[in-house]
Design a protein around this motif. Sequence first.
Motif, PDB file in Angstrom:
ATOM      1  N   VAL A  11     -90.484 -28.544 -69.593  1.00  0.00           N
ATOM      2  CA  VAL A  11     -90.486 -28.759 -70.558  1.00  0.00           C
ATOM      3  C   VAL A  11     -89.818 -30.143 -70.741  1.00  0.00           C
ATOM      4  N   VAL A  12     -89.195 -30.951 -71.286  1.00  0.00           N
ATOM      5  CA  VAL A  12     -88.219 -31.976 -70.900  1.00  0.00           C
ATOM      6  C   VAL A  12     -88.162 -31.971 -72.918  1.00  0.00           C
ATOM      7  N   THR A  13     -87.125 -31.456 -73.556  1.00  0.00           N
ATOM      8  CA  THR A  13     -86.858 -31.269 -74.958  1.00  0.00           C
ATOM      9  C   THR A  13     -85.286 -32.509 -75.311  1.00  0.00           C
ATOM     10  N   VAL A  14     -86.391 -32.499 -77.121  1.00  0.00           N
ATOM     11  CA  VAL A  14     -84.804 -33.074 -77.679  1.00  0.00           C
ATOM     12  C   VAL A  14     -84.296 -31.738 -78.535  1.00  0.00           C
ATOM     13  N   SER A  15     -83.196 -32.639 -78.727  1.00  0.00           N
ATOM     14  CA  SER A  15     -82.413 -31.807 -80.374  1.00  0.00           C
ATOM     15  C   SER A  15     -82.684 -32.729 -81.467  1.00  0.00           C
ATOM     16  N   PRO A  16     -83.114 -32.157 -82.128  1.00  0.00           N
ATOM     17  CA  PRO A  16     -83.223 -33.358 -83.575  1.00  0.00           C
ATOM     18  C   PRO A  16     -81.543 -33.327 -83.565  1.00  0.00           C
ATOM     19  N   ASP A  17     -80.270 -33.042 -83.872  1.00  0.00           N
ATOM     20  CA  ASP A  17     -79.445 -33.745 -83.532  1.00  0.00           C
ATOM     21  C   ASP A  17     -78.826 -34.806 -82.791  1.00  0.00           C
ATOM     22  N   HIS A  18     -79.399 -34.716 -82.223  1.00  0.00           N
ATOM     23  CA  HIS A  18     -79.631 -35.591 -80.803  1.00  0.00           C
ATOM     24  C   HIS A  18     -79.821 -37.198 -81.920  1.00  0.00           C
ATOM     25  N   LEU A  28     -87.405 -42.948 -70.955  1.00  0.00           N
ATOM     26  CA  LEU A  28     -87.004 -43.598 -69.479  1.00  0.00           C
ATOM     27  C   LEU A  28     -86.847 -42.978 -68.457  1.00  0.00           C
ATOM     28  N   ASP A  29     -86.194 -42.206 -68.131  1.00  0.00           N
ATOM     29  CA  ASP A  29     -85.988 -41.512 -67.379  1.00  0.00           C
ATOM     30  C   ASP A  29     -86.272 -40.600 -66.847  1.00  0.00           C
ATOM     31  N   HIS A  30     -87.058 -40.487 -67.508  1.00  0.00           N
ATOM     32  CA  HIS A  30     -88.161 -39.145 -67.531  1.00  0.00           C
ATOM     33  C   HIS A  30     -89.664 -39.296 -67.475  1.00  0.00           C
ATOM     34  N   MET A  35     -91.995 -36.173 -76.187  1.00  0.00           N
ATOM     35  CA  MET A  35     -91.983 -34.821 -75.640  1.00  0.00           C
ATOM     36  C   MET A  35     -92.084 -34.384 -77.173  1.00  0.00           C
ATOM     37  N   PRO A  36     -91.237 -32.635 -77.171  1.00  0.00           N
ATOM     38  CA  PRO A  36     -90.882 -31.969 -78.065  1.00  0.00           C
ATOM     39  C   PRO A  36     -89.670 -32.304 -78.962  1.00  0.00           C
ATOM     40  N   VAL A  37     -89.627 -32.125 -79.902  1.00  0.00           N
ATOM     41  CA  VAL A  37     -87.558 -31.540 -80.552  1.00  0.00           C
ATOM     42  C   VAL A  37     -87.944 -30.222 -80.682  1.00  0.00           C
ATOM     43  N   VAL A  38     -86.974 -29.708 -80.219  1.00  0.00           N
ATOM     44  CA  VAL A  38     -86.334 -28.176 -80.354  1.00  0.00           C
ATOM     45  C   VAL A  38     -85.095 -27.930 -80.718  1.00  0.00           C
ATOM     46  N   ASP A  39     -85.486 -27.041 -81.213  1.00  0.00           N
ATOM     47  CA  ASP A  39     -83.753 -26.974 -82.727  1.00  0.00           C
ATOM     48  C   ASP A  39     -82.987 -25.421 -81.431  1.00  0.00           C
ATOM     49  N   ASP A  40     -81.602 -25.652 -81.995  1.00  0.00           N
ATOM     50  CA  ASP A  40     -81.108 -24.592 -81.163  1.00  0.00           C
ATOM     51  C   ASP A  40     -82.551 -22.498 -81.111  1.00  0.00           C
ATOM     52  N   GLY A  41     -83.146 -21.553 -81.556  1.00  0.00           N
ATOM     53  CA  GLY A  41     -83.182 -20.961 -81.461  1.00  0.00           C
ATOM     54  C   GLY A  41     -84.710 -21.457 -80.665  1.00  0.00           C
ATOM     55  N   GLY A  42     -84.518 -22.267 -80.342  1.00  0.00           N
ATOM     56  CA  GLY A  42     -86.508 -23.010 -79.127  1.00  0.00           C
ATOM     57  C   GLY A  42     -87.418 -22.997 -79.790  1.00  0.00           C
ATOM     58  N   ARG A  43     -87.043 -23.197 -80.987  1.00  0.00           N
ATOM     59  CA  ARG A  43     -88.429 -23.477 -81.685  1.00  0.00           C
ATOM     60  C   ARG A  43     -88.803 -24.610 -82.076  1.00  0.00           C
ATOM     61  N   VAL A  44     -89.465 -25.168 -81.813  1.00  0.00           N
ATOM     62  CA  VAL A  44     -90.429 -27.003 -82.274  1.00  0.00           C
ATOM     63  C   VAL A  44     -90.311 -26.613 -83.557  1.00  0.00           C
ATOM     64  N   VAL A  45     -89.688 -27.762 -84.008  1.00  0.00           N
ATOM     65  CA  VAL A  45     -89.151 -28.601 -85.207  1.00  0.00           C
ATOM     66  C   VAL A  45     -90.129 -29.859 -85.539  1.00  0.00           C
ATOM     67  N   GLY A  46     -90.494 -31.000 -84.557  1.00  0.00           N
ATOM     68  CA  GLY A  46     -91.296 -32.124 -84.640  1.00  0.00           C
ATOM     69  C   GLY A  46     -91.734 -32.230 -82.894  1.00  0.00           C
ATOM     70  N   ILE A  47     -91.909 -33.574 -82.720  1.00  0.00           N
ATOM     71  CA  ILE A  47     -92.185 -34.010 -81.477  1.00  0.00           C
ATOM     72  C   ILE A  47     -91.800 -36.096 -82.234  1.00  0.00           C
ATOM     73  N   VAL A  48     -91.306 -36.322 -80.607  1.00  0.00           N
ATOM     74  CA  VAL A  48     -91.253 -37.962 -80.804  1.00  0.00           C
ATOM     75  C   VAL A  48     -91.713 -38.429 -79.771  1.00  0.00           C
ATOM     76  N   SER A  49     -92.191 -39.036 -80.313  1.00  0.00           N
ATOM     77  CA  SER A  49     -93.253 -40.263 -79.140  1.00  0.00           C
ATOM     78  C   SER A  49     -92.577 -42.090 -79.324  1.00  0.00           C
ATOM     79  N   GLU A  50     -93.325 -42.496 -78.463  1.00  0.00           N
ATOM     80  CA  GLU A  50     -93.425 -43.485 -78.121  1.00  0.00           C
ATOM     81  C   GLU A  50     -93.481 -44.858 -79.236  1.00  0.00           C
ATOM     82  N   GLY A  51     -94.843 -44.161 -80.069  1.00  0.00           N
ATOM     83  CA  GLY A  51     -94.966 -44.598 -81.419  1.00  0.00           C
ATOM     84  C   GLY A  51     -94.098 -44.865 -82.481  1.00  0.00           C
TER      85      GLY A  51
END
Length: 214
Positions: A11-18, A28-30, A35-51
């Motif tokens: 899974v391609v993810t991003v950090s909430p601090d990015h 765009l690259d992928h 994609m899910p937004v994942v914190d440093d502990g590997g927990r899902v804290v959100g989703i970011v999408s084109e919308g």
Amino acid sequence: MRAKDVMTARVVTVSPDHSVRHAARIMLDHRISGMPVVDDGGRVVGIVSEGDFLRRSELGATALSSGEVRGYVKGHSWKVADLMTSDVVVADEETPIERIAVLMQEHGIKRIPVLRGPRLVGVVSRADLLRVVLAARSDDSTAAGDDAIRRSILTRLREDAGVKRDALTLTVTDGLVHFSGAVSSQSERDAVRVVAEGVRGVKGVYDHLYLAHP
């Protein structure tokens, strides 16, 4: 089948601090739409999408009124944490794919993170469900003879489609299925056809049905 059987595990993810720009670049690259937004502990804290990007200030979007504080933040903040949707619909590995499909329909979403305990282990997307549809086959245990075809259709009409067979006449000759009689609605008529088309050995379906008026 369950979520673990169809999910994408890498899974391609991003950090909430990015940054928002970083998230856009990853998508765009992928060539992904979210994609899910994942914190440093590997927990899902959100989703970011084109919308989530549609109301960005870079696109000329602004809050419609001074009361739309949240809209302003999503449109102007540089952090993914402010852009993302934090109310995330998730599933665990054992969730049946039927339930996954229902959740996507109910919430109007394209992907569902899959968890093992609190940690992200995969994502099921609409594309993953399309692959299930593409790979699906008719029940290979169904015998191909005319009598077996007829029995299989009648059983599936009752057990799978919930169609009452009292007013139906069904004949099968050399794999060609002929229906006649009355159905209560166009949906029931369509269900009869779909059931027959899904039985192995059927070469064609001929509909001589008519709609019964109450």
